[in-house]
Design a protein around this motif. Structure first.
Motif, PDB file in Angstrom:
ATOM      1  N   GLY B  81       0.785  -1.225   0.000  1.00 34.01           N
ATOM      2  CA  GLY B  81       0.000   0.000   0.000  1.00 34.01           C
ATOM      3  C   GLY B  81       0.820   1.278   0.000  1.00 34.01           C
ATOM      4  O   GLY B  81       0.283   2.362  -0.172  1.00 34.01           O
ATOM      5  N   LEU B  82       2.121   1.158   0.176  1.00 33.61           N
ATOM      6  CA  LEU B  82       2.939   2.359   0.269  1.00 33.61           C
ATOM      7  C   LEU B  82       3.146   3.019  -1.079  1.00 33.61           C
ATOM      8  O   LEU B  82       3.277   2.357  -2.098  1.00 33.61           O
ATOM      9  N   GLY B  83       3.183   4.330  -1.068  1.00 35.64           N
ATOM     10  CA  GLY B  83       3.447   5.068  -2.299  1.00 35.64           C
ATOM     11  C   GLY B  83       4.814   5.720  -2.206  1.00 35.64           C
ATOM     12  O   GLY B  83       5.781   5.111  -1.767  1.00 35.64           O
ATOM     13  N   LYS B  84       4.860   6.970  -2.596  1.00 37.94           N
ATOM     14  CA  LYS B  84       6.107   7.714  -2.531  1.00 37.94           C
ATOM     15  C   LYS B  84       6.612   7.781  -1.101  1.00 37.94           C
ATOM     16  O   LYS B  84       5.841   7.940  -0.175  1.00 37.94           O
ATOM     17  N   GLY B  85       7.917   7.705  -0.941  1.00 42.16           N
ATOM     18  CA  GLY B  85       8.505   7.899   0.375  1.00 42.16           C
ATOM     19  C   GLY B  85       8.768   6.624   1.156  1.00 42.16           C
ATOM     20  O   GLY B  85       9.336   6.667   2.241  1.00 42.16           O
ATOM     21  N   ALA B  86       8.387   5.480   0.575  1.00 43.08           N
ATOM     22  CA  ALA B  86       8.634   4.218   1.281  1.00 43.08           C
ATOM     23  C   ALA B  86      10.135   3.945   1.368  1.00 43.08           C
ATOM     24  O   ALA B  86      10.865   4.157   0.404  1.00 43.08           O
ATOM     25  N   VAL B  87      10.560   3.468   2.503  1.00 42.12           N
ATOM     26  CA  VAL B  87      11.980   3.183   2.686  1.00 42.12           C
ATOM     27  C   VAL B  87      12.141   2.072   3.722  1.00 42.12           C
ATOM     28  O   VAL B  87      11.256   1.866   4.557  1.00 42.12           O
ATOM     29  N   VAL B  88      13.263   1.372   3.634  1.00 43.12           N
ATOM     30  CA  VAL B  88      13.575   0.345   4.627  1.00 43.12           C
ATOM     31  C   VAL B  88      14.855   0.767   5.341  1.00 43.12           C
ATOM     32  O   VAL B  88      15.818   1.185   4.692  1.00 43.12           O
ATOM     33  N   VAL B  89      14.840   0.680   6.659  1.00 46.82           N
ATOM     34  CA  VAL B  89      16.054   0.976   7.416  1.00 46.82           C
ATOM     35  C   VAL B  89      16.532  -0.318   8.058  1.00 46.82           C
ATOM     36  O   VAL B  89      15.754  -1.024   8.712  1.00 46.82           O
ATOM     37  N   SER B  90      17.796  -0.659   7.832  1.00 47.86           N
ATOM     38  CA  SER B  90      18.332  -1.890   8.422  1.00 47.86           C
ATOM     39  C   SER B  90      19.060  -1.563   9.726  1.00 47.86           C
ATOM     40  O   SER B  90      19.939  -0.708   9.771  1.00 47.86           O
ATOM     41  N   PHE B  91      18.642  -2.241  10.779  1.00 40.10           N
ATOM     42  CA  PHE B  91      19.270  -2.087  12.093  1.00 40.10           C
ATOM     43  C   PHE B  91      19.984  -3.387  12.460  1.00 40.10           C
ATOM     44  O   PHE B  91      19.469  -4.473  12.161  1.00 40.10           O
ATOM     45  N   SER B  92      21.133  -3.263  13.109  1.00 45.11           N
ATOM     46  CA  SER B  92      21.893  -4.468  13.442  1.00 45.11           C
ATOM     47  C   SER B  92      21.249  -5.264  14.582  1.00 45.11           C
ATOM     48  O   SER B  92      21.502  -6.437  14.746  1.00 45.11           O
ATOM     49  N   ASP B  93      20.435  -4.622  15.385  1.00 45.11           N
ATOM     50  CA  ASP B  93      19.655  -5.369  16.371  1.00 45.11           C
ATOM     51  C   ASP B  93      18.410  -4.586  16.744  1.00 45.11           C
ATOM     52  O   ASP B  93      18.210  -3.462  16.284  1.00 45.11           O
ATOM     53  N   ALA B  94      17.588  -5.222  17.582  1.00 48.74           N
ATOM     54  CA  ALA B  94      16.262  -4.660  17.832  1.00 48.74           C
ATOM     55  C   ALA B  94      16.215  -3.748  19.055  1.00 48.74           C
ATOM     56  O   ALA B  94      15.138  -3.414  19.541  1.00 48.74           O
ATOM     57  N   VAL B 112      13.180  -2.064   9.401  1.00 43.31           N
ATOM     58  CA  VAL B 112      12.026  -1.226   9.710  1.00 43.31           C
ATOM     59  C   VAL B 112      11.542  -0.598   8.401  1.00 43.31           C
ATOM     60  O   VAL B 112      12.311   0.079   7.713  1.00 43.31           O
ATOM     61  N   VAL B 113      10.290  -0.877   8.062  1.00 48.93           N
ATOM     62  CA  VAL B 113       9.715  -0.274   6.859  1.00 48.93           C
ATOM     63  C   VAL B 113       8.997   0.997   7.284  1.00 48.93           C
ATOM     64  O   VAL B 113       8.153   0.959   8.184  1.00 48.93           O
ATOM     65  N   ALA B 114       9.357   2.103   6.664  1.00 50.94           N
ATOM     66  CA  ALA B 114       8.776   3.384   7.080  1.00 50.94           C
ATOM     67  C   ALA B 114       8.262   4.171   5.885  1.00 50.94           C
ATOM     68  O   ALA B 114       8.704   3.986   4.755  1.00 50.94           O
ATOM     69  N   ASP B 115       7.333   5.039   6.190  1.00 50.56           N
ATOM     70  CA  ASP B 115       6.723   5.893   5.177  1.00 50.56           C
ATOM     71  C   ASP B 115       7.150   7.338   5.443  1.00 50.56           C
ATOM     72  O   ASP B 115       6.668   7.988   6.369  1.00 50.56           O
ATOM     73  N   ARG B 116       8.078   7.809   4.612  1.00 52.29           N
ATOM     74  CA  ARG B 116       8.604   9.157   4.811  1.00 52.29           C
ATOM     75  C   ARG B 116       7.615  10.246   4.417  1.00 52.29           C
ATOM     76  O   ARG B 116       7.835  11.418   4.701  1.00 52.29           O
ATOM     77  N   SER B 117       6.534   9.842   3.745  1.00 50.31           N
ATOM     78  CA  SER B 117       5.541  10.871   3.381  1.00 50.31           C
ATOM     79  C   SER B 117       4.624  11.190   4.559  1.00 50.31           C
ATOM     80  O   SER B 117       3.843  12.121   4.506  1.00 50.31           O
ATOM     81  N   LYS B 118       4.736  10.405   5.626  1.00 50.30           N
ATOM     82  CA  LYS B 118       3.956  10.686   6.832  1.00 50.30           C
ATOM     83  C   LYS B 118       4.901  11.002   7.984  1.00 50.30           C
ATOM     84  O   LYS B 118       5.241  10.141   8.783  1.00 50.30           O
ATOM     85  N   LYS B 119       5.320  12.244   8.018  1.00 50.75           N
ATOM     86  CA  LYS B 119       6.303  12.657   9.025  1.00 50.75           C
ATOM     87  C   LYS B 119       5.656  13.159  10.297  1.00 50.75           C
ATOM     88  O   LYS B 119       6.270  13.170  11.357  1.00 50.75           O
ATOM     89  N   GLU B 120       4.444  13.621  10.182  1.00 52.91           N
ATOM     90  CA  GLU B 120       3.793  14.226  11.333  1.00 52.91           C
ATOM     91  C   GLU B 120       3.584  13.200  12.454  1.00 52.91           C
ATOM     92  O   GLU B 120       3.141  12.074  12.195  1.00 52.91           O
ATOM     93  N   VAL B 121       3.926  13.585  13.649  1.00 46.32           N
ATOM     94  CA  VAL B 121       3.700  12.718  14.800  1.00 46.32           C
ATOM     95  C   VAL B 121       2.226  12.849  15.162  1.00 46.32           C
ATOM     96  O   VAL B 121       1.815  13.704  15.949  1.00 46.32           O
ATOM     97  N   ALA B 122       1.424  11.999  14.553  1.00 46.78           N
ATOM     98  CA  ALA B 122      -0.019  12.176  14.634  1.00 46.78           C
ATOM     99  C   ALA B 122      -0.639  11.393  15.788  1.00 46.78           C
ATOM    100  O   ALA B 122      -1.434  11.918  16.554  1.00 46.78           O
TER     101      ALA B 122
END
Lengths: 180, 180
Positions: B81-94, B112-122
């Motif tokens: 469902g993600l559109g523009k701004g989708a990104v994956v961040v790789s972390f070495s541990d949790a 961590v899959v994140a949506d950069r188009s939703k930056k607002e802390v809603a």
């Protein structure tokens, strides 16, 4: 694999495979490869990242440099075995192939998987990516024997596989084809 | 999907999913996303291509700009469902996660899959990628309520999914976990 029909061209065995819907799926491994557009002639083939390695437990692909176009293919044997220099060239139709095929050759886009680390025109019955002088196509897939006849000893890469797009009606795909 | 166990954190429902071996497989669709390394702090998250479209019958992914790191994920609902701004961040541990989990949190890398188009802390109970001042981790996954308490209204992106690596023994994975 696993009972899959393969159309194999010639003694050097360049598999021509039709991708199935959802197939980037069937095998337990997938491969991400950089894609070059044939219409950019040899430019992108020369520029595309040469080395892509797989990193960590998630199989993150790390290319030696950034690239815009990528495709995921099933872990087909000829593709999985590729090392440095693997590249995919997207053609808008199959007229670039050196053999005649009934019907589909003008209607379907194809992907040509090539190994840029094998540039030498080694086998008469091998297939190679070769530049077309002054042509609108940029380059085509040429038989080793044809290149040798014109004195060409180095190609842009050896063709390892040709991929056709998925289709709804796959029943008639074998009878429909008429290999030269 | 299809009978898959999902661990869902909180009312905002951030799914935490363990990838299965060969799973980039089960669904009929896969997704290619740009990957950023957490150790590069927010640099790569800000730089990674914003828009990736799918082109033609082979689903070639075309990014708005070149990028080195990519990962293929199954076509999980939150990711598809993600559109523009989708990104994956790789972390070495949790340890970057804001909840405590038995055992695995120090031992496993996560994506961590994140949506950069939703930056607002809603949402108070949403999860966000937020920079850590002066920390070695670069950034972490923070609850909306925690960000609001410190007056932070904008994050690097909303977390939509957390992916754990495949493991040989998957039987005990549910009992082993001890969500806060």
């Amino acid at each position: 694999k696993e009972g899959r029909e393969w159309d194999v061209i010639d003694a050097v065995r360049v598999p021509v495979v039709r991708l199935k819907f959802g197939e980037v799926a069937e095998s337990s491994k997938v491969v991400i490869l950089p894609v070059c557009r044939a219409e950019e002639k040899d430019k992108e083939v020369l520029e595309a990242p040469w080395e892509c390695s797989s990193e960590g437990e998630f199989g993150v692909v790390v290319a030696e440099k950034g690239w815009k176009r990528w495709v995921v293919l099933p872990g087909w044997e000829p593709v999985v075995g590729l090392g440095k220099g693997a590249v995919v060239v997207s053609f808008s139709d199959a007229r670039v192939l050196p053999w005649k095929v009934n019907k589909w050759y003008k209607e379907e886009p194809i992907l040509v998987v090539a190994d840029r680390s094998k540039k030498e025109v080694a086998a008469d019955d091998g297939f190679y990516l070769a530049a077309v002088e002054g042509g609108g196509l940029g380059f085509k897939v040429v038989r080793g024997s044809a290149l040798k006849e014109t004195g060409v000893k180095e190609s842009l890469g050896t063709v390892v596989m040709i991929v056709r797009p998925p289709r709804d009606d796959t029943d008639d795909q074998l009878s429909e084809e008429d290999w030269e």
